[in-house]
Motif scaffolding. Structure first.
Motif, PDB file in Angstrom:
ATOM      1  N   ALA A 293      25.396 -65.662 111.535  1.00  0.00           N
ATOM      2  CA  ALA A 293      25.801 -65.581 112.798  1.00  0.00           C
ATOM      3  C   ALA A 293      24.701 -65.804 113.874  1.00  0.00           C
ATOM      4  N   PHE A 294      23.559 -65.367 113.827  1.00  0.00           N
ATOM      5  CA  PHE A 294      22.530 -65.506 114.685  1.00  0.00           C
ATOM      6  C   PHE A 294      22.059 -67.175 114.778  1.00  0.00           C
ATOM      7  N   THR A 295      21.704 -67.706 113.534  1.00  0.00           N
ATOM      8  CA  THR A 295      21.480 -68.995 113.271  1.00  0.00           C
ATOM      9  C   THR A 295      22.768 -69.637 113.984  1.00  0.00           C
ATOM     10  N   ASN A 296      23.876 -69.565 113.586  1.00  0.00           N
ATOM     11  CA  ASN A 296      24.790 -70.439 114.411  1.00  0.00           C
ATOM     12  C   ASN A 296      25.024 -70.276 115.817  1.00  0.00           C
ATOM     13  N   THR A 297      24.664 -69.013 116.422  1.00  0.00           N
ATOM     14  CA  THR A 297      24.379 -68.814 117.851  1.00  0.00           C
ATOM     15  C   THR A 297      23.285 -69.673 118.518  1.00  0.00           C
ATOM     16  N   GLN A 298      22.489 -69.565 117.974  1.00  0.00           N
ATOM     17  CA  GLN A 298      21.578 -70.428 118.527  1.00  0.00           C
ATOM     18  C   GLN A 298      21.624 -72.040 118.551  1.00  0.00           C
ATOM     19  N   ARG A 299      22.304 -72.486 117.334  1.00  0.00           N
ATOM     20  CA  ARG A 299      22.536 -73.878 117.464  1.00  0.00           C
ATOM     21  C   ARG A 299      23.654 -74.084 118.161  1.00  0.00           C
ATOM     22  N   GLU A 300      24.654 -73.500 118.453  1.00  0.00           N
ATOM     23  CA  GLU A 300      25.764 -73.697 119.199  1.00  0.00           C
ATOM     24  C   GLU A 300      25.490 -73.552 120.959  1.00  0.00           C
TER      25      GLU A 300
ATOM     26  N   THR B  55      23.624 -65.247 135.291  1.00  0.00           N
ATOM     27  CA  THR B  55      23.969 -66.655 135.218  1.00  0.00           C
ATOM     28  C   THR B  55      23.304 -67.400 134.451  1.00  0.00           C
ATOM     29  N   GLY B  56      24.147 -68.272 133.325  1.00  0.00           N
ATOM     30  CA  GLY B  56      23.523 -68.856 132.410  1.00  0.00           C
ATOM     31  C   GLY B  56      22.793 -68.305 131.278  1.00  0.00           C
ATOM     32  N   LYS B  57      22.763 -66.802 131.200  1.00  0.00           N
ATOM     33  CA  LYS B  57      22.145 -66.309 130.234  1.00  0.00           C
ATOM     34  C   LYS B  57      23.074 -66.065 128.861  1.00  0.00           C
ATOM     35  N   ILE B  58      22.384 -66.140 127.736  1.00  0.00           N
ATOM     36  CA  ILE B  58      23.101 -66.125 126.436  1.00  0.00           C
ATOM     37  C   ILE B  58      23.163 -64.548 125.997  1.00  0.00           C
TER      38      ILE B  58
ATOM     39  N   ALA C 231      28.468 -64.888 123.144  1.00  0.00           N
ATOM     40  CA  ALA C 231      28.778 -65.139 121.688  1.00  0.00           C
ATOM     41  C   ALA C 231      29.439 -63.817 121.013  1.00  0.00           C
ATOM     42  N   GLY C 232      30.535 -63.909 120.695  1.00  0.00           N
ATOM     43  CA  GLY C 232      31.439 -62.841 120.182  1.00  0.00           C
ATOM     44  C   GLY C 232      31.128 -62.609 118.510  1.00  0.00           C
ATOM     45  N   TRP C 233      30.427 -61.643 118.036  1.00  0.00           N
ATOM     46  CA  TRP C 233      30.394 -61.469 116.521  1.00  0.00           C
ATOM     47  C   TRP C 233      31.333 -60.475 116.231  1.00  0.00           C
ATOM     48  N   GLY C 234      32.131 -60.783 115.219  1.00  0.00           N
ATOM     49  CA  GLY C 234      33.268 -59.840 114.756  1.00  0.00           C
ATOM     50  C   GLY C 234      34.131 -60.310 113.517  1.00  0.00           C
TER      51      GLY C 234
ATOM     52  N   GLY D 277      22.176 -72.264 122.241  1.00  0.00           N
ATOM     53  CA  GLY D 277      20.834 -72.396 122.614  1.00  0.00           C
ATOM     54  C   GLY D 277      19.943 -71.417 121.874  1.00  0.00           C
ATOM     55  N   PRO D 278      18.788 -71.618 121.976  1.00  0.00           N
ATOM     56  CA  PRO D 278      17.960 -70.978 121.145  1.00  0.00           C
ATOM     57  C   PRO D 278      17.355 -69.676 121.761  1.00  0.00           C
ATOM     58  N   GLU D 279      17.400 -69.380 123.025  1.00  0.00           N
ATOM     59  CA  GLU D 279      17.102 -68.304 123.654  1.00  0.00           C
ATOM     60  C   GLU D 279      18.096 -67.107 123.616  1.00  0.00           C
TER      61      GLU D 279
END
Length: 232
Positions: free
Chosen positions: A64-71, A4-7, A33-36, A73-75
């Motif tokens: 993609a990693f930078t964008n994922t953290q930005r959108e 729950t709530g995990k990225i 986060a779906g990367w593809g 959250g950092p963890e």
């Protein structure tokens, strides 16, 4: 791990095991986060976000990693290295471009994605990496030399990685399915489930099982086979 709530990052989310895994994680309350290269059609969920990314390109992965953290959250709590490709054929006459494609996708891809998330996982001293390999990574089969070679490599990568990251509180699990009813190798799932093949949802359930293991337990490998076999 309570999801729950995990990225969670899932590569290759468009269809098959990747799509089923993304949906299973969403059902558990995770942010996914779906990367593809291709977005999953119809997967409209407030906790799902697609990031266009070719896992064969380390610069794409870093972005993609930078964008994922930005959108989101950092963890980062979960990475599912699922994106893969299989091209069958005998070694003599096998197209070298297909050989390169499989290694770039099935081996380089998990390396690039894992390397991208590791600094954050080590900072957290927590996280879980799932590598989707295959039973083809346990035994060679005729007509599948290239694919088997990539999955043997991924299994070896996973085993070395879990030993390397264990002191940092990071878990690594290698999932090795047998026959799964997907679009693999150009196949098309039938209207009715094939009783001699597993479904993508079966593999997704195994992934969730590994992720939800107690804090005292790390599931390092899971092998899955269809319960029914064709009679000869």
């Amino acid at each position: 791990m309570d999801l729950t709530g995990k990225i969670a990052i899932v590569t290759g989310p468009a269809k098959g095991i990747g799509r089923a895994t993304a949906e299973a994680l969403l059902q558990k309350g995770a942010l996914v986060a779906g990367w593809g290269r291709t977005a999953p059609e119809g997967l409209d969920h407030e906790r799902f976000q697609f990031f266009e990314c070719d896992v064969r390109d380390e610069h794409d992965v870093a972005e993609a990693f930078t964008n994922t953290q930005r959108e989101l959250g950092p963890e980062i709590h979960v990475l599912v290295n699922n994106a893969g490709v299989g091209v069958m054929g005998d070694v003599d006459g096998f197209d070298s471009a297909d050989w390169q494609l499989m290694f770039e996708t099935n081996v380089n891809g998990p390396f690039f994605c894992t390397r991208a998330v590791l600094p954050q996982l080590k900072k957290q001293q927590a996280g879980h990496i799932i590598n989707v390999a295959s039973l083809a990574g346990t035994v060679g089969s005729e007509g599948m030399a290239g694919y088997c070679a990539t999955k043997f490599a991924l299994r070896g990568f996973s085993e070395a990685l879990f030993k390397e990251l264990r002191p940092d509180g990071i878990r690594v699990t290698c999932i090795m399915p047998g026959s799964v009813e997907t679009n693999f190798n150009g196949g098309q799932p039938g209207a009715q489930p094939n009783p001699h093949k597993m479904q993508p949802e079966d593999i997704a359930a195994a992934i969730v099982h590994a992720l939800e293991a107690s804090a005292a337990t790390m599931v390092s490998e899971i092998q899955l086979r269809p319960a029914q076999v064709k009679k000869k």
